[in-house]
Design an enzyme around this catalytic site. Structure first.
Site, PDB file in Angstrom:
ATOM      1  N   HIS A  65      -0.738   0.507 -13.206  1.00  0.00           N
ATOM      2  CA  HIS A  65      -0.005  -0.684 -13.639  1.00  0.00           C
ATOM      3  C   HIS A  65       1.462  -0.299 -13.839  1.00  0.00           C
ATOM      4  CE1 HIS A  65       0.388  -4.670 -15.374  1.00  0.00           C
ATOM      5  NE2 HIS A  65       1.190  -4.126 -16.267  1.00  0.00           N
TER       6      HIS A  65
ATOM      7  N   LEU B  27      -9.762  -9.418 -10.524  1.00  0.00           N
ATOM      8  CA  LEU B  27     -10.591  -8.829 -11.564  1.00  0.00           C
ATOM      9  C   LEU B  27     -11.844  -8.217 -10.922  1.00  0.00           C
ATOM     10  CD1 LEU B  27     -10.184  -8.843 -14.649  1.00  0.00           C
ATOM     11  CD2 LEU B  27     -11.700 -10.820 -14.749  1.00  0.00           C
TER      12      LEU B  27
ATOM     13  N   ASN C 137      -7.058   2.138 -12.269  1.00  0.00           N
ATOM     14  CA  ASN C 137      -6.002   1.238 -11.793  1.00  0.00           C
ATOM     15  C   ASN C 137      -4.640   1.813 -12.164  1.00  0.00           C
ATOM     16  OD1 ASN C 137      -4.776  -1.264 -10.863  1.00  0.00           O
ATOM     17  ND2 ASN C 137      -4.526  -1.825 -13.018  1.00  0.00           N
TER      18      ASN C 137
ATOM     19  N   GLY D 260       0.788  -1.229   0.000  1.00  0.00           N
ATOM     20  CA  GLY D 260       0.000   0.000   0.000  1.00  0.00           C
ATOM     21  C   GLY D 260       0.819   1.278   0.000  1.00  0.00           C
ATOM     22  N   SER D 261       2.005   1.252  -0.603  1.00  0.00           N
ATOM     23  CA  SER D 261       2.788   2.491  -0.627  1.00  0.00           C
ATOM     24  C   SER D 261       2.088   3.551  -1.483  1.00  0.00           C
ATOM     25  CB  SER D 261       4.222   2.233  -1.114  1.00  0.00           C
ATOM     26  OG  SER D 261       4.255   1.957  -2.493  1.00  0.00           O
ATOM     27  N   ASN D 262       1.403   3.120  -2.529  1.00  0.00           N
ATOM     28  CA  ASN D 262       0.630   4.100  -3.309  1.00  0.00           C
ATOM     29  C   ASN D 262      -0.548   4.640  -2.504  1.00  0.00           C
ATOM     30  OD1 ASN D 262       1.548   4.496  -6.251  1.00  0.00           O
ATOM     31  ND2 ASN D 262       1.793   2.289  -5.934  1.00  0.00           N
TER      32      ASN D 262
ATOM     33  N   ARG E  90     -13.214 -13.728  -1.238  1.00  0.00           N
ATOM     34  CA  ARG E  90     -13.646 -13.998  -2.596  1.00  0.00           C
ATOM     35  C   ARG E  90     -15.177 -14.092  -2.701  1.00  0.00           C
ATOM     36  NH1 ARG E  90     -10.999 -15.216  -7.145  1.00  0.00           N
ATOM     37  NH2 ARG E  90      -8.870 -14.912  -6.463  1.00  0.00           N
TER      38      ARG E  90
HETATM   39  C1  GAR Z   1       2.386  -1.076  -7.740  1.00  0.00           C
HETATM   40  O1  GAR Z   1       3.650  -0.996  -8.335  1.00  0.00           O
HETATM   41  C2  GAR Z   1       1.316  -1.254  -8.803  1.00  0.00           C
HETATM   42  O2  GAR Z   1       1.640  -0.639 -10.001  1.00  0.00           O
HETATM   43  C3  GAR Z   1       1.297  -2.747  -8.944  1.00  0.00           C
HETATM   44  O3  GAR Z   1       1.421  -3.244  -7.637  1.00  0.00           O
HETATM   45  C4  GAR Z   1       2.260  -2.359  -6.902  1.00  0.00           C
HETATM   46  C5  GAR Z   1       1.632  -2.118  -5.547  1.00  0.00           C
HETATM   47  O4  GAR Z   1       2.526  -1.432  -4.712  1.00  0.00           O
HETATM   48  N1  GAR Z   1       0.066  -3.187  -9.566  1.00  0.00           N
HETATM   49  C6  GAR Z   1       0.014  -4.180 -10.449  1.00  0.00           C
HETATM   50  O5  GAR Z   1       0.986  -4.837 -10.757  1.00  0.00           O
HETATM   51  C7  GAR Z   1      -1.368  -4.431 -11.040  1.00  0.00           C
HETATM   52  N2  GAR Z   1      -1.293  -5.282 -12.174  1.00  0.00           N
HETATM   53  P1  GAR Z   1       2.036  -0.769  -3.350  1.00  0.00           P
HETATM   54  O6  GAR Z   1       1.198  -1.807  -2.603  1.00  0.00           O
HETATM   55  O7  GAR Z   1       3.295  -0.452  -2.613  1.00  0.00           O
HETATM   56  O8  GAR Z   1       1.225   0.464  -3.710  1.00  0.00           O
END
Ligand code: GAR
Length: 197
Positions: free
Chosen positions: A105, A88, A103, A13-15, A59
């Site tokens: 990516h 999904l 989302n 969850g850094s984003n 789920r």
């Molecule tokens: C992020 O880099 C995001 O782009 C990727 O998961 C990571 C989550 O990081 N998402 C995917 O690969 C989706 N296909 P975070 O938990 O530190 O935010």
């Protein structure tokens, strides 16, 4: 009335953290809810730190009930953000929030997307193919993995001796830098729940 954001995340969850930081003192929007399919996800700790409520689901609840849609409606969510969420999105959610689910990516879609392409797997594939650049993509979510309309992309150069950690780091820097701003801009275009009700 503040716009209300819900974030789905499955892991660190850094984003989500960067988005919560970005909107913490905003007058225009707030992160109102964190949702995860993973009871061990560190994003839950981050939500607690920001005093943002969270919901853990499994789920069955996600795919076989309307609970999540009802929760999001009850909380008057304006925008749903997937930030490291790997399932999904089911039809009931897509139908209830048309053009309101996005989302992030960690590659330049349409390359390196699709089922099974997430996190380190994406960066490994990029390195194996000796790409000279990679980047991030923020896009709308539809019924297929990583195929919705692209909203924003940013790119970085891959140097000859860049390893997995380096490529991952460069991508993450871009994600953290741009994702909150793209969300802020999008929210300016989303009609508030009060107006559309
Ligand atoms: C992020 O880099 C995001 O782009 C990727 O998961 C990571 C989550 O990081 N998402 C995917 O690969 C989706 N296909 P975070 O938990 O530190 O935010």
């Amino acid at each position: 009335m503040k716009k209300r954001i819900a974030i789905f995340a499955s892991g660190s969850g850094s984003n989500a953290q960067k988005i919560m930081e970005h909107f913490k003192y905003s007058h225009d929007a707030e992160v109102s809810l964190i949702l995860t399919n993973n009871p061990e996800a560190y994003v839950l700790q981050r939500a607690d730190n920001f005093e943002v409520p969270s919901h853990v689901f499994d789920r069955h609840e996600f795919y076989n009930t309307d609970n999540i849609v009802e929760l999001l409606n009850r909380m008057q969510i304006d925008l749903i953000v997937l930030a490291g969420f790997l399932w999904l999105v089911p039809e009931n959610l897509l139908k209830s929030f048309p053009n309101k689910i996005i989302n992030i990516h960690p590659a330049l879609l349409p390359a390196y997307g699709g089922k099974g392409m997430y996190g380190d797997r994406v960066h490994k594939a990029v390195l194996e193919n000796k790409e000279e650049e990679s980047g991030i993509t923020i896009h709308y979510v539809n019924e297929r993995f990583d195929e919705g309309e692209i909203i924003y992309q940013a790119r970085f150069k891959i140097e000859k001796d860049d390893n997995l950690e380096m490529v991952k780091f460069k991508g993450q820097q871009l994600e953290h830098q741009y994702f909150p701003k793209v969300i802020e801009n999008l929210l300016k275009r989303v009609e508030g729940h009060k107006i559309t009700d």
